[in-house]
Design a protein around this motif. Structure first.
Motif, PDB file in Angstrom:
ATOM      1  N   UNK A 162       0.900  -1.303  -0.185  1.00  0.00           N
ATOM      2  CA  UNK A 162      -0.386   0.123   0.028  1.00  0.00           C
ATOM      3  C   UNK A 162       0.707   1.038  -0.200  1.00  0.00           C
ATOM      4  N   UNK A 163       0.473   2.161  -1.024  1.00  0.00           N
ATOM      5  CA  UNK A 163       1.566   3.232  -1.154  1.00  0.00           C
ATOM      6  C   UNK A 163       1.450   4.358  -0.315  1.00  0.00           C
ATOM      7  N   UNK A 164       1.830   4.754   0.364  1.00  0.00           N
ATOM      8  CA  UNK A 164       0.851   6.095   1.771  1.00  0.00           C
ATOM      9  C   UNK A 164       1.937   6.804   1.012  1.00  0.00           C
ATOM     10  N   UNK A 165       0.955   8.940   0.647  1.00  0.00           N
ATOM     11  CA  UNK A 165       1.974   9.359   0.221  1.00  0.00           C
ATOM     12  C   UNK A 165       1.268  10.697   0.172  1.00  0.00           C
ATOM     13  N   UNK A 166       1.574  11.911   0.160  1.00  0.00           N
ATOM     14  CA  UNK A 166       1.234  12.812   0.254  1.00  0.00           C
ATOM     15  C   UNK A 166       1.392  13.491  -1.235  1.00  0.00           C
ATOM     16  N   UNK A 194      -3.600   2.885  -2.661  1.00  0.00           N
ATOM     17  CA  UNK A 194      -2.761   3.836  -2.636  1.00  0.00           C
ATOM     18  C   UNK A 194      -3.732   5.048  -1.405  1.00  0.00           C
ATOM     19  N   UNK A 195      -3.025   5.184  -0.453  1.00  0.00           N
ATOM     20  CA  UNK A 195      -3.499   6.146   0.141  1.00  0.00           C
ATOM     21  C   UNK A 195      -2.960   7.653   0.125  1.00  0.00           C
ATOM     22  N   UNK A 196      -3.606   8.307   0.482  1.00  0.00           N
ATOM     23  CA  UNK A 196      -3.108   9.971   0.579  1.00  0.00           C
ATOM     24  C   UNK A 196      -3.165  10.330   1.522  1.00  0.00           C
ATOM     25  N   UNK A 197      -1.767  11.369   2.313  1.00  0.00           N
ATOM     26  CA  UNK A 197      -2.263  11.740   3.579  1.00  0.00           C
ATOM     27  C   UNK A 197      -2.491  13.122   3.263  1.00  0.00           C
ATOM     28  N   UNK A 198      -3.009  13.488   4.401  1.00  0.00           N
ATOM     29  CA  UNK A 198      -3.583  13.011   5.934  1.00  0.00           C
ATOM     30  C   UNK A 198      -4.447  12.484   5.470  1.00  0.00           C
TER      31      UNK A 198
END
Length: 240
Positions: free
Chosen positions: A79-83, A101-105
């Motif tokens: 899982x890519x976790x990024x801004x 894919x999860x976007x910060x915040x």
């Protein structure tokens, strides 16, 4: 998969890795922290993770390069976790084999749900189709897809590495040869309704499969796009 799933968190922000290291164990996960690509590789060699949470914006070697290295050696969930939230980064993330894919915040509860969804897809057997002699291998154009071993061999007998998503996608095609499968059908059978898909997920995965299904000197078209309808597996499929 082990009874307590092992999650590796790769992020250059120590506050983020520590936050997840404190939060995720309460939801049934064992957590390891690392802050660069080499650290992740060493971790995977020493104590392989079931799933990796990977930040793209790393100093030095970027996250996409790390993902490519990881995908070349391990079949862990990713899982890519990024801004970075633009569509191009999401598509590139899929191209290197990310499962989500999860976007910060991000919301911690949503992240836990996504982790569980990816792990569930990795451990849930794909629905089987009855075949003569209870065969579990599907063969087409010289290729052999072994359902039980979750492996693909080319016409020369060499194994071709597939990500979890690619295997599920190819399995769907092989179980429905000669039938046009819509993107919605493929999304449902590879990711399930529990995971929110991002745009072009199936298109990207089909593109990756097409490249992997190109044997040297081979001219047979394996997967064909049908404009406005979806995709179809062209060769007939037999049961081995």
């Amino acid at each position: 998969m082990k009874s307590t799933p092992h999650i590796a968190v790769l992020d250059d922000e120590v506050d983020i890795t520590q936050l997840l290291a404190n939060y995720l164990p309460a939801h049934g996960f064992r957590v390891s922290q690392t802050h660069d690509g080499d650290g992740l590789i060493r971790l995977m060699e020493r104590d392989p993770a079931d799933l990796v949470l990977l930040d793209l914006g790393l100093p030095g070697e970027d996250g996409l390069s790390v993902a490519r290295r990881m995908r070349g050696q391990w079949q862990a969930g990713l899982i890519i976790v990024t801004g970075r939230g633009d569509a191009v980064d999401k598509i590139v993330g899929l191209e290197v084999g990310a499962d989500d894919y999860v976007t910060k915040p991000f919301d911690l509860r949503e992240l836990v749900a996504r982790i569980k969804a990816v792990l569930r897809r990795m451990t849930t057997p794909a629905p089987s189709t009855p075949a003569p002699g209870n065969s579990r291998a599907l063969c087409f154009a010289g290729w052999r897809l072994d359902i039980d071993a979750r492996s693909l061999r080319d016409p020369q007998g060499l194994e071709v590495a597939l990500t979890h998503g690619e295997f599920e996608l190819l399995s769907s095609f092989a179980r429905h040869p000669g039938r046009v499968l819509s993107r919605d059908f493929l999304l449902e059978h590879t990711r399930g309704r529990e995971a929110a898909p991002f745009d072009r997920t199936i298109d990207v995965q089909v593109g990756r499969l097409r490249k992997k299904l190109q044997s040297p000197g081979g001219s047979t078209e394996i997967i064909k796009s049908v404009r406005g309808a979806g995709y179809i597996l062209i060769p007939p499929v037999s049961h081995d």
